[in-house]
Structures are given as structure tokens and as C-alpha cells.
Design a protein around this motif. Structure first.
Motif, mmCIF file in Angstrom:
data_model
loop_
_atom_site.group_PDB
_atom_site.id
_atom_site.type_symbol
_atom_site.label_atom_id
_atom_site.label_comp_id
_atom_site.label_asym_id
_atom_site.label_seq_id
_atom_site.Cartn_x
_atom_site.Cartn_y
_atom_site.Cartn_z
ATOM 1 N N PHE D 185 -28.448 73.670 15.720
ATOM 2 C CA PHE D 185 -28.118 72.443 14.983
ATOM 3 C C PHE D 185 -28.608 71.164 15.666
ATOM 4 O O PHE D 185 -28.105 70.084 15.384
ATOM 5 C CB PHE D 185 -26.608 72.351 14.712
ATOM 6 C CG PHE D 185 -26.028 73.608 14.165
ATOM 7 C CD1 PHE D 185 -26.543 74.179 13.000
ATOM 8 C CD2 PHE D 185 -24.998 74.278 14.814
ATOM 9 C CE1 PHE D 185 -26.024 75.362 12.491
ATOM 10 C CE2 PHE D 185 -24.477 75.457 14.317
ATOM 11 C CZ PHE D 185 -24.979 76.006 13.155
ATOM 12 N N THR D 186 -29.577 71.293 16.551
ATOM 13 C CA THR D 186 -30.120 70.093 17.211
ATOM 14 C C THR D 186 -31.457 69.729 16.585
ATOM 15 O O THR D 186 -32.504 69.806 17.229
ATOM 16 C CB THR D 186 -30.312 70.324 18.713
ATOM 17 O OG1 THR D 186 -31.070 71.525 18.873
ATOM 18 C CG2 THR D 186 -28.992 70.414 19.413
ATOM 19 N N VAL D 187 -31.411 69.337 15.379
ATOM 20 C CA VAL D 187 -32.609 68.925 14.653
ATOM 21 C C VAL D 187 -33.048 67.557 15.163
ATOM 22 O O VAL D 187 -32.224 66.649 15.273
ATOM 23 C CB VAL D 187 -32.311 68.844 13.143
ATOM 24 C CG1 VAL D 187 -33.528 68.386 12.376
ATOM 25 C CG2 VAL D 187 -31.813 70.184 12.635
ATOM 26 N N GLY D 188 -34.322 67.412 15.474
ATOM 27 C CA GLY D 188 -34.835 66.117 15.910
ATOM 28 C C GLY D 188 -34.249 65.685 17.226
ATOM 29 O O GLY D 188 -33.868 66.531 18.063
ATOM 30 N N THR D 189 -34.168 64.365 17.428
ATOM 31 C CA THR D 189 -33.739 63.863 18.745
ATOM 32 C C THR D 189 -32.516 62.947 18.703
ATOM 33 O O THR D 189 -31.937 62.685 19.730
ATOM 34 C CB THR D 189 -34.894 63.083 19.409
ATOM 35 O OG1 THR D 189 -35.253 61.997 18.556
ATOM 36 C CG2 THR D 189 -36.111 63.973 19.613
ATOM 37 N N ILE D 190 -32.130 62.460 17.548
ATOM 38 C CA ILE D 190 -30.965 61.566 17.490
ATOM 39 C C ILE D 190 -29.705 62.402 17.300
ATOM 40 O O ILE D 190 -29.619 63.209 16.375
ATOM 41 C CB ILE D 190 -31.086 60.554 16.331
ATOM 42 C CG1 ILE D 190 -32.408 59.768 16.424
ATOM 43 C CG2 ILE D 190 -29.895 59.601 16.339
ATOM 44 C CD1 ILE D 190 -32.600 58.737 15.312
ATOM 45 N N ALA D 191 -28.736 62.203 18.197
ATOM 46 C CA ALA D 191 -27.501 62.988 18.109
ATOM 47 C C ALA D 191 -26.646 62.507 16.941
ATOM 48 O O ALA D 191 -26.576 61.307 16.668
ATOM 49 C CB ALA D 191 -26.714 62.863 19.407
ATOM 50 N N PRO D 192 -25.979 63.430 16.269
ATOM 51 C CA PRO D 192 -25.034 63.011 15.224
ATOM 52 C C PRO D 192 -23.828 62.306 15.855
ATOM 53 O O PRO D 192 -23.584 62.442 17.055
ATOM 54 C CB PRO D 192 -24.638 64.328 14.563
ATOM 55 C CG PRO D 192 -24.921 65.376 15.577
ATOM 56 C CD PRO D 192 -26.046 64.879 16.433
ATOM 57 N N THR D 193 -23.089 61.578 15.065
ATOM 58 C CA THR D 193 -21.921 60.843 15.545
ATOM 59 C C THR D 193 -20.780 61.810 15.870
ATOM 60 O O THR D 193 -20.372 62.590 14.996
ATOM 61 C CB THR D 193 -21.456 59.863 14.456
ATOM 62 O OG1 THR D 193 -22.569 59.037 14.092
ATOM 63 C CG2 THR D 193 -20.310 59.000 14.941
ATOM 64 N N PRO D 194 -20.273 61.774 17.096
ATOM 65 C CA PRO D 194 -19.156 62.664 17.448
ATOM 66 C C PRO D 194 -17.960 62.439 16.533
ATOM 67 O O PRO D 194 -17.794 61.363 15.949
ATOM 68 C CB PRO D 194 -18.823 62.265 18.894
ATOM 69 C CG PRO D 194 -20.037 61.560 19.405
ATOM 70 C CD PRO D 194 -20.680 60.909 18.214
ATOM 71 N N ASN D 195 -17.130 63.447 16.435
ATOM 72 C CA ASN D 195 -15.932 63.453 15.570
ATOM 73 C C ASN D 195 -16.301 63.486 14.091
ATOM 74 O O ASN D 195 -15.907 64.408 13.384
ATOM 75 C CB ASN D 195 -15.011 62.241 15.826
ATOM 76 C CG ASN D 195 -14.473 62.272 17.239
ATOM 77 O OD1 ASN D 195 -14.190 63.351 17.774
ATOM 78 N ND2 ASN D 195 -14.371 61.121 17.872
ATOM 79 N N LEU D 196 -17.067 62.504 13.665
ATOM 80 C CA LEU D 196 -17.486 62.512 12.255
ATOM 81 C C LEU D 196 -18.187 63.832 11.926
ATOM 82 O O LEU D 196 -18.017 64.383 10.835
ATOM 83 C CB LEU D 196 -18.426 61.332 11.984
ATOM 84 C CG LEU D 196 -19.047 61.281 10.588
ATOM 85 C CD1 LEU D 196 -17.978 61.063 9.515
ATOM 86 C CD2 LEU D 196 -20.101 60.162 10.492
ATOM 87 N N VAL D 197 -18.945 64.325 12.891
ATOM 88 C CA VAL D 197 -19.716 65.541 12.644
ATOM 89 C C VAL D 197 -18.817 66.780 12.519
ATOM 90 O O VAL D 197 -19.243 67.807 11.998
ATOM 91 C CB VAL D 197 -20.801 65.726 13.732
ATOM 92 C CG1 VAL D 197 -20.192 66.243 15.023
ATOM 93 C CG2 VAL D 197 -21.927 66.628 13.244
ATOM 94 N N ASP D 198 -17.564 66.651 12.977
ATOM 95 C CA ASP D 198 -16.639 67.795 12.909
ATOM 96 C C ASP D 198 -15.722 67.752 11.691
ATOM 97 O O ASP D 198 -14.861 68.614 11.528
ATOM 98 C CB ASP D 198 -15.776 67.835 14.177
ATOM 99 C CG ASP D 198 -16.619 68.004 15.428
ATOM 100 O OD1 ASP D 198 -17.663 68.687 15.360
ATOM 101 O OD2 ASP D 198 -16.258 67.428 16.469
ATOM 102 N N GLN D 199 -15.878 66.721 10.863
ATOM 103 C CA GLN D 199 -14.982 66.581 9.712
ATOM 104 C C GLN D 199 -15.552 67.269 8.471
ATOM 105 O O GLN D 199 -16.686 67.029 8.090
ATOM 106 C CB GLN D 199 -14.745 65.100 9.399
ATOM 107 C CG GLN D 199 -14.059 64.368 10.549
ATOM 108 C CD GLN D 199 -13.845 62.898 10.264
ATOM 109 O OE1 GLN D 199 -14.020 62.464 9.125
ATOM 110 N NE2 GLN D 199 -13.473 62.141 11.283
ATOM 111 N N TYR D 200 -14.720 68.077 7.868
ATOM 112 C CA TYR D 200 -15.098 68.752 6.625
ATOM 113 C C TYR D 200 -14.423 68.011 5.479
ATOM 114 O O TYR D 200 -13.199 67.968 5.397
ATOM 115 C CB TYR D 200 -14.637 70.209 6.677
ATOM 116 C CG TYR D 200 -15.025 71.021 5.458
ATOM 117 C CD1 TYR D 200 -16.175 71.801 5.467
ATOM 118 C CD2 TYR D 200 -14.253 71.011 4.302
ATOM 119 C CE1 TYR D 200 -16.551 72.550 4.356
ATOM 120 C CE2 TYR D 200 -14.619 71.732 3.184
ATOM 121 C CZ TYR D 200 -15.764 72.506 3.219
ATOM 122 O OH TYR D 200 -16.122 73.236 2.124
#
Ligand SMILES: [Ca+2]
Ligand SMILES: [Ca+2]
Ligand SMILES: [Ca+2]
Ligand SMILES: [Ca+2]
Ligand SMILES: [Ca+2]
Ligand SMILES: [Ca+2]
Ligand SMILES: [Ca+2]
Ligand SMILES: [Ca+2]
Ligand SMILES: [Ca+2]
Ligand SMILES: [Ca+2]
Ligand SMILES: [Mn+2]
Ligand SMILES: [Mn+2]
Ligand SMILES: [Mn+2]
Ligand SMILES: [Mn+2]
Ligand SMILES: [Mn+2]
Ligand SMILES: [Mn+2]
Ligand SMILES: [Mn+2]
Ligand SMILES: [Mn+2]
Ligand SMILES: [Mn+2]
Ligand SMILES: [Mn+2]
Ligand SMILES: [Mn+2]
Ligand SMILES: [Mn+2]
Lengths: 236, 236, 236, 236, 236, 236
Positions: D185-200
């Protein structure tokens, strides 16, 4: 922001599946005047709209059309189910069968991919409401034809529901247009050229297999338009 | 049967060519609401039409739109002429330059091929006239925008001519529709379901960046429609 | 059944409008890997899906993508606003300006109409989940590129929100795929032909401007695949 | 540089021609997940690729797919041969008959022209390999369906060959992806926003004809994602 | 069966990348008269062809065009490289930049997806050779225009190579047509109606901004055709 | 400027309507090589043309093709009339029935929308005349096939009329091309590279199911072209 509830706006029941009729139903799922076209036309217009009241109207109806898409999809799936296993049924829509496994997708009855070229969105609210009234009229006649090509009561009922809603929408859009209070035929802000705007050019004349030259309210003066002699007469 | 005379319906003269404006003009040559779309929509409807009087109307206007196509093509060619030799001009429309040699073709301002998906032809005259009124309104607003993006007097004049004609057509189609004598909103022959047809579903509510919930003639009873509580409320 | 609330899922604010960047943003509004494509792909798969748990997943994410479409549309409209009045801005997207009045529509950055040909819907859940994982990876990289082509903090923040959500979705789809418990590479029910399935055909050989012949885990036996001499060698 | 040898990679023999089945086979000749789509997707990716090893892989498989296109074309021509002379056969694909003289062309089973919109090419190798794995899974299931709709042994054998190769390719692409050594799940180089990325986000709820709200590994915490209450609840 | 060797048929070197010229080059990569169109038109005709000698010709040239596609792709990539990092360059083709990461794909200079609608394949060899001669003439003039819009010597040389080959092909196809030994204008097997076939209908007359009525070898009897008075004269 | 007279250029009468044949006829109404394609190709070329004599020729034939469109439309409508009321007939073209009410529209026999991508317009007169000769040859063979798939005498007669006219046009265009007095194969103004232009590349060799390697006038020196050993031999 959108929310979905797993309930159809109208409960669909059918008798015996009719695959070729399912194929016809795709016109209203992924076709030119179908529910996605309606949903997207009104919703995109709504997002662009700067008149708060009519923006709400556009979003109300645009959202309802998404719920219609779900209904027609459910009805279509029921009729197309035999495509999953029957070779004969499969021939009624080979693409749905082979590429789609017998489910619905955003293609029409002859397999053309849904395209945004179906939409009429100009960003001028007065114009867009005209486009929407016409779109509802088209959707109505298409549903009427579908009703006439099936004998299945459950299918007829679901289509009657969807058809009825288009008339509701047509009335709502007409009311929104009328309540803008613009004089008839005053699109935009630049006035048409006087006199020229009253001339009716008689581009098609004569008589034969393709009809005859006639007059009616549109060119006999009743509508303020008068036939002018075609400029072509003397030039040949 | 058609005949062509080598005279424009409106003589076009421009000052200095403006290639990027020429590119914009392609919207009315090969675009979604352009002159070919108008010509084909009305002509095909005319060929299908079984009402002799309105068939003549459709053919009259359909044929006039072909003459408009010729005018807008001539205007566009004048503005695009520098594409034949100037690299800078060429960048305003690389496809016209490289594939088309700097001439016009049936593509819009962003190079999309003209497609019959632009047309609205249902074969129901009452519906088709609604589509045509809307089509004329769209053509009018597009011409108005083109006028506002050029300072060239000759271009403005030619566009004013073309814009004016669309209002003439809009009036003619509206007159033809009205003179059919059908009660409003009676598309086709199957009646919508009573009561259901009077319900306004409030598909979009709340308030925020995308507007607020409102009422207007379309859902306050003036048009005979009343808001019903969304069926979704209790289901979540 | 759908409902819409007039609140964006993420509030968008921008500094100075950047029309050419607005044009780029259209890739995620009406483009091949954009939000409508995601919404429609998952939603249509969801409607076709007969696995109740994963059907809910598809509908959850399909619906969220509609809310993303609304966000990217709002951001795009902000950047494109100058098209309504500025000739220079208008040249960044002549179709949006002339045909659309400066608003958004379902076209990409080079004016191509959104088409259902963008969608990958096979009706086989295991296959569709593979397509969805890939779709989310594509959406992520596109958002990353958009972020890299703007300096506007508000735009970057909104795009970061949208980009992050795609990784969430990628994880959810991967989890749904894995939890199906199928052995790797067992698509459908017909087994591939033994031995033939382990042969790696060396269709491209030699070395030059277009690279060189190499080996890697995919053809050195690590993945169970072995290079076979091309059948073409002896035939010329 | 390419070379062609006039030998099929797999020799095709059929029994009695089956025109309607030939029409179905066009899905893999000129269809969305067919052999030209595979050939072009991998080859164009290969030309753009800057990783020499995986560039070779992409060219190896891209070239093999061209050879598959030739096989499926040969098989289709055999089944469609009756279109040249039989009116009844002709009705199974009127365009192939009338415009194409009964031969193959790059259209699918419902006559849609092959379009580059079918391709998924992002220029990011990690993303493109995901797209390719999904593409092979789709091709496999399509071949499986074709096999299930014919009783002709020779046709089944040829399709089994082609189907098997897609699994080989799926394994090769998966191996190439895994051997890149990137964390999941590490597409590209910009990291996703923590916490937000864990919300369903639970975009679809309730229960009815379209299913029910459920949980699974994707939203019960197993995959690190947790359901958050929909922001829509309080806003209506 | 196909094989690929990682060597270009013509080695390409350029000076300074010119992104807008790279965009123009896409006409020959993914455009209407470009190399993929040539490759597919001749190859599909070749597969359908039942004349062994001319089948070989079609496959020879069809395969060479694939090698041309690779060359023009390499040249385009060199010119488009700045799109990967430069915002200014990116504006010359936003779709290539944002969706494609700066690489090539099968779209033309205005971003239209390559479509099989570009192809002319009738399955009648005599007719198809006519189409191919015309196709080569079109490719030649397009290359000539590209040459005239760049000052880069390396680019000019590569384009000169590709342009030259089209003339070779045009000669080969003309030779293949002539050697069929058919009398001129004897397409197919049904004879045209005598007398009617010698009548030249004067559909466009008069004089004005769009020219004047003239005669030439095509309607003065030299080619056996004589002008007949238009049937429209008396009918208006 | 155009004028229309309500008389067909050729009076059409049919016996019993044959809906499936009506569907086939759509190839010449809204198909790739049909009458609208011919009309638009020649007319747009005519508008762009700067050679007054050949401009008249292009307009004469372009206008005649519009009259052909009207004829083929009339013939098609007669055969499709049963779609308005018969479910069985409706299945021969569900889109025409449901969306179009049983009338004609600019779609082909498999429902693909007419697209300007069918046109070949380069703006180089010598090249365009080649394209037109090929276009007429294609139209002729398509009419011949239509004639062979019907037994209705009236339909055969109308198609014979239309077919004959295409041969007339082919002769007129060939005469116009020849009378330009250009040496053969001298497209544009840049000369091809000597020697290279005489080399015939043997891109396809070997023998098998797809034919064998042969020689003919095109590569045995008769046409001035000689086979060169493929550069690929030593590179594998
Ligand atoms: Ca179709
Ligand atoms: Ca009239
Ligand atoms: Ca509301
Ligand atoms: Ca485009
Ligand atoms: Ca290799
Ligand atoms: Ca849920
Ligand atoms: Ca474009
Ligand atoms: Ca003339
Ligand atoms: Ca189609
Ligand atoms: Ca050969
Ligand atoms: Mn609806
Ligand atoms: Mn509606
Ligand atoms: Mn007009
Ligand atoms: Mn008009
Ligand atoms: Mn999204
Ligand atoms: Mn997503
Ligand atoms: Mn394959
Ligand atoms: Mn494969
Ligand atoms: Mn070439
Ligand atoms: Mn060539
Ligand atoms: Mn004709
Ligand atoms: Mn002709």
C-alpha cells in the motif's frame, strides 16, 4: 455528501425472466436518456448553480435519479439472470454475458458505453431548465415504450412508478423555469437583431415523397414570424 | 433532395485572424450544440415525422442549419489560417494543424469528434419539439459567449446573425408545440399514477458548502407538488 | 436509495484561482481514474454482487466516491472561476468556457467525455476486487501528481484528504480479497493447463535502444516459471 | 523492432462453424479485456518503463499478446465464415457482414470500436503492475466464460491454451511486483494522512432489497480499519 | 506469431526537448493516420486475406508499421520528458502528465483515445488496397507537416525516415493493386447501371463566397461523364 | 447555402418490410462508409479547398450524398416500420425501437453513434482525392453486399441506384486527381530519401497457418522495390 440505504425506492418483483426485455431495459440504465444521464445532468448542474433555491431543486431531483438507477438496475438484473447459464439467452446480449458475467453495466441495449456526451449542461440556469424539461419528456416516452413491450405485471408496475416520477420532475422543472420570471425567449443577455429575428426562412420547399410545403402558426404570422423568399431563388 | 449555392447566407469579414478564437468557434462547427448537431437533429426528426405541417417546419429549419454550418465554418477558417504556417498558432490546435492542414473539420474546440450521441431524436413529435426548444436555447447562449470573447467587429456581426436565428427557431418550435394543443405534461399516452405524481421527494437536505434546503413554487404546492418526508429517515 | 446532504465531506478552501490547474483537476472529476469512475465501478459491482458482506463493502466505498466527486468538483470550480470572464483563462479550457459557461462537467483535462469504457466490471467478485485494488493505486498516484503541480496550500490539503482515502480503500479491498480464502491465481473454476502454465515465452529479446534481455524472479524459476526457447527461432 | 512469422503460436481447428459463438469471441479480439488491449497495455508500459528488467518482462508479455490476438482472430474467422453467404448467419453480426465482408475487425461482440480508453497506463511501474495483474484476472474469467458457451472441442482447446497463458502472465506480473520490495500500500512517495487512513466510512447502511449492513475483516479492525459514524447522521 | 527485438528500426537522437512538439508527434503515435492505425489496418486485412501473395504483403507492411510505432513513441518520449517535472511543460498536455506520468499512450495530440473507427477494413482486397494507398498518402503529408514544425535536426531525420517509408508502402500497395489486373472502377461483381453511371449531377451551382460553378475533365465529357440538369430546378 | 426539395432523388418502393434488413441498411445511413460520412467528407474538404474547379466538384458530390442520405433513410424507415408495434421486430434493433420510436437515426447496424472519426480530411487536395476514391470503392462494395442480402425487388433497385452513383463519383474523383498532373507518389513537397525509398522490408516471413513468404511485383523489382534482409536476423 451522499448516503445510501440498502432499500429500493420502489420494490421490484417480476414473473418469468425475459432476457431480451432485460436487454431493452438497459436503455434506461446506461442509455442516452436513462437514469444515470438524468442523475448526472441535474447533479452537475446543481453543483454549478448559484441560485440557492433552484440549486436545491437540482440536487433533490439529481439524487432521486440515482435511486431510480438502482431500481432499473434491479429490474434489469432480474430479467437478465438467464444470461449466466443459457446460451440462447446469452445471444440477446453477448457483451453482458461474456464480459460482464450476466450483470448490469453502464451500457445501453446495443452495448454502447455510457458517455457524458449525452448530458446537456451549459451553466446557464434558464437554459439548463429547458434542457431538463426536455430530458424528462424523453425519459417519459422511453418508459412508456418499455411498458408497451412487456406483458409482465411486475415489470409494468415498476416502470409505471419510474415513468410517473419523470412527469413530477417535468412539472417541477417547468415551475422553476416559470418562476424565474424571464420573458419568453430571452435567453442570456444579448438581444437578437430586430426584424431578422422575425423572418422565417423557407429552406425546404416543393412536394413529393418527403412531404409538401405548408404553413402553420410558426410561419403564418401568428407567432410573429413571416416567411421570406429564399435568397437562393435568384442565385442559381 | 438537396441543392447548394456557392453563396453564404451571411457574408463574413474579419479583421486580424485570432487562432485561439478560431479554436473556440469550433464548438459551433463540430461541437455538441453546434450547427451540424442542429441540422442533423431537426432533419432526422423531419424525415421520421408523420405530421405533414410540422415535418415541413423541421425540414425548413434543419436545412437552414446546414447553411449556418457553412457560415461558421467560413468564419473559423479565417481565424485559423495562421495555423498553416505559424508554430505559435499551431499550438492553439495541434490536431487541426498537423492532421487537418489548418482547415476545419467536425471536431470541437478540444478536438473531440462530432458524434450522433449529441442528438436527441425520439420519434415522438411532442417530445422532439421540447428537445428542439432546449437545443435552440443552448445554441443561443453559446453564441452569446463567443461574442463576448472577441473584439473583432466582423466576427461579432456574423455571430450576432447566427445567434439571432436561433431565437427565431426557438419561437417557431414553441409555436409548433403549442399549436399541437396537448395539455401540459401529457407526454405520450399512458397517464402517470395519481398522487404519486404530486409527491416531491426531498432527496437533498441539510445545509453547508453545497447550499441549503429550500422551498419554491416547485415544492410548496403552487405547482401541485408537495414535499413528502424522505423514506430514508427511518431506515438508517 | 440515496440521500444527499449539502455539506462537503471535506471543506475546501483555496488561495488564488489557477485555471490551468483547475483544468488538470478535471482528470479526477471526469477522467479515466477519477471519482465518478470509482463510484460507478464499485456501485455497479455492488449491485451485481451476491456475497452480502462484500456487497456492503462495495456500496460503502462506491457511495463515498460520490462524495469525493462532489469535493473535487468544488475544488475544480474554484480554480476555474476565472474562465467565466477572462479570455486568457478561457484558453486553458475552451470547451468548459464556451459550452459549459466555466463550470465543471464530466470531461477530463483534454475535454474527453467520461465513458463507461473506463470501468472494469466482470461480475466475478474475486476478479473485480483485483480491479478495484489496481483502481485505487491509480487514483492514489494521480492525486500525488496533482499535489506536486500546485503550490496552493488549501488545494494540497484537499487533495491530500482525497489521496489518503484511496489508500484506505486499497487496504479494504485487499482485505476483502484475502478473506475470500482463495489460493493465489485461482481465478474462476477452470484449471489452467499444467506445464504450459509454467512456461515463460521470451517474446522480446536482443539489446539496443529499447533495452536488453534480462532475467528476474518472474522467469528464473523463483516464481515457478521457466523461459522456453521461442518457437520462432527455427521458423525464419 | 518487430518480426512476424506466418505460424500461429497455437494451431486452431474447429468443427462446425457457430456464427453466434464467433460473435462472442470478438470480445477477446477487439473487446475491453481482449488480446489487443493486453498487448497495447503492456507494450506501451514497456516503452515508458525505466527499470530495465521489468521493461523486458513487459515487452515479453506484450509481444506474446500480439500472438494471442492472431490466434483468437483465426478462431473467430473460422466461426464467422458463414456470414459471408448466409442471411441467417449475417444477422448474428450485421456490421461484420455488411461493412467487413465477414472478416474480423477490432470491434467487440456488440460492435463497439476498440478504444485506448480500455488501457490502464500510469507510467508508475508499481501501479501498472497492479493494473496488469487485474487485467490478467479479467482475461482469464472471460476465456472461462467463452469455454463454457461452446461445445466444440477444437474451440475449447484453443481457448484453454489462451486462458492458461493469462495465468502464467498473472504469476509473472505478481512476481515482478513482489520483487520490487515495496511495503504494501505504499503507492508513490507521499504518505497518506495518519488516522484518516484508518477510518472506514460507512457510506451505505440499512437493510432491504439491496442487502444489509455488515462487518468483515475490512472494517472490524483486522485490517487496521475501523468504522466511523457517518458524518451525515446529525446533519439531516 | 510475433517477435520483438530491443532495437529501434531507426535510431533517434534529439537536441533540446520541445514538449509542445512532442504533443504534436502524438498524432502519429495514437492519432487517426498514425502508426498504430497503419499497423492494425494492414495486419487485420492481412489476417482476413485469402490471396496468399498479397496477404504476405499486408503482413510485411503491417509488421513494419509496428516498428514505426516504436520509433515515433521513442521520439515523442524524448520531447515529452519535461512534462514529468515542469509545470509549464505539463500544460502542453495535462492528460499525459497527470494520468500518464509524462509517458506516451495511445491518444492523439488533443487527447482523443485511439479508436478502431479510424480503420478502413472491408474484406474486399481490391477495395482495401485503395484504402491503403490513401492511408499512406495521408501518413506522408502528416509527417511532412511535422517536419515543417520543428527545427531540431535529429527529429527531422527520424521523421524523414518514417515519411520515406510511407512512400515505399504507397508504391507497394499501388503495385499490388495494379497487378490484380482488374479494369478500372470495377469494384466487386455487380455492374453499375448503364447511362446513369455516366451522369454528373450538378449539386452545387451559383457563385459567391464559396466559389463558382465550373467544369473540368470530370464533368466535361473527358472522363465519360456529362452534366445533367439538376432535377431540382423545376420543383421549387 | 442549402435548399431542400421534398422529393427523393430516387423514388423508393418496397414489398414486405424486413426489419432485420432495415437494421443492416443503417450501415449506409449512420455507418462508417455511409452517406453522411460521404457527404461530410467531401463537403468539409470542399469548404477547405482553394482550387476553385475541384472545390466545385467536391461540393457537387458532397451535396448529392446528402440526397443519398435521404433516400437510404426512406428505404430504411420502410423496412423498420414493424419495430413500432412488433416485439419480435423490436428485437432486431432495441435501441431504434425503445429510444428512437422505430425511426432512423445516425447510428449503424450495431447501434454505434456516427462519429467524425470516420472522416478522412487532410486539407491536402491530392491526398484528399485519394481518400475519396477509396471511400467510393468502399461505399460500392457495401451497397453490393446489401443487394445480395435482400430478395425484395424495390429494395434492390434503390440500392442499385445508390451503388451506381458511387462508381460515377469514383470516376469523377479519379479524373480530378489525374488532371492535377502530379507525378505518381509525389505527395506534398518534401522528397523521400533516395535508396531507402526503394527498400522493401520483409517484416513477415516463414510459412504456416497464416500463409507463406512470397514475392510479387511489389517486391521483385518490377515496382522498383527490392527486398532487403531484415535487420532482425542477426540480433536475436
Ligand atoms: Ca452495439
Ligand atoms: Ca417549407
Ligand atoms: Ca431539498
Ligand atoms: Ca478529446
Ligand atoms: Ca525477454
Ligand atoms: Ca455499510
Ligand atoms: Ca481533447
Ligand atoms: Ca457544380
Ligand atoms: Ca455499439
Ligand atoms: Ca514477407
Ligand atoms: Mn428517473
Ligand atoms: Mn426525472
Ligand atoms: Mn444555427
Ligand atoms: Mn437553430
Ligand atoms: Mn476517491
Ligand atoms: Mn477510492
Ligand atoms: Mn492473452
Ligand atoms: Mn495475458
Ligand atoms: Mn509508418
Ligand atoms: Mn506505411
Ligand atoms: Mn452515396
Ligand atoms: Mn459517392
Amino acid at each position: 455528501m451522499y448516503h445510501h440505504v440498502k432499500k429500493l425506492m420502489y420494490t421490484v418483483n417480476i414473473g418469468t425472466p425475459d432476457p431480451a426485455f432485460g436487454n431493452m431495459l438497459l436503455e434506461q440504465f446506461g442509455g442516452a436518456n436513462g437514469e444515470l444521464a438524468a442523475a448526472m445532468q441535474y447533479t452537475v448542474q446543481g453543483w454549478n448553480c448559484e441560485d440557492p433555491a433552484r440549486k436545491d431543486l437540482l440536487m433533490d431531483i439529481g439524487t432521486e435519479e440515482l435511486s431510480h438507477l438502482e431500481i432499473i438496475g434491479a429490474l434489469t438484473r432480474m430479467h437478465m439472470k438467464p444470461l449466466k447459464t443459457s446460451r440462447e439467452a446469452a445471444e440477446s446480449d453477448p457483451m453482458v454475458t461474456i464480459a460482464g458475467g450476466g450483470g448490469v453495466n453502464l451500457f445501453n441495449s446495443v452495448g454502447d458505453a455510457w458517455t457524458a456526451n449525452y448530458l446537456k449542461v451549459t451553466g446557464d440556469l434558464y437554459v439548463d431548465l429547458h434542457s431538463n424539461i426536455a430530458a424528462e419528456a424523453r425519459a417519459k416516452i422511453v418508459y412508456e415504450r418499455l411498458i408497451s413491450f412487456t406483458d409482465d405485471p411486475g415489470s409494468k408496475e415498476a416502470l409505471q412508478f419510474l415513468m410517473t416520477r419523470e412527469i413530477t420532475h417535468m412539472r417541477a422543472f417547468a415551475s422553476a423555469l416559470e418562476s424565474m420570471g424571464k420573458p419568453a425567449f430571452t435567453v442570456g443577455t444579448i438581444a437578437p437583431t430586430p426584424n431578422l429575428v422575425d423572418q422565417y426562412f423557407d429552406g425546404s420547399t416543393g412536394s413529393g415523397e418527403e412531404g409538401e410545403n405548408t404553413t402553420g402558426p410558426w410561419n403564418n404570422g401568428q407567432a410573429g414570424l413571416k416567411v421570406v423568399a429564399s435568397d437562393m431563388a435568384g442565385r442559381r
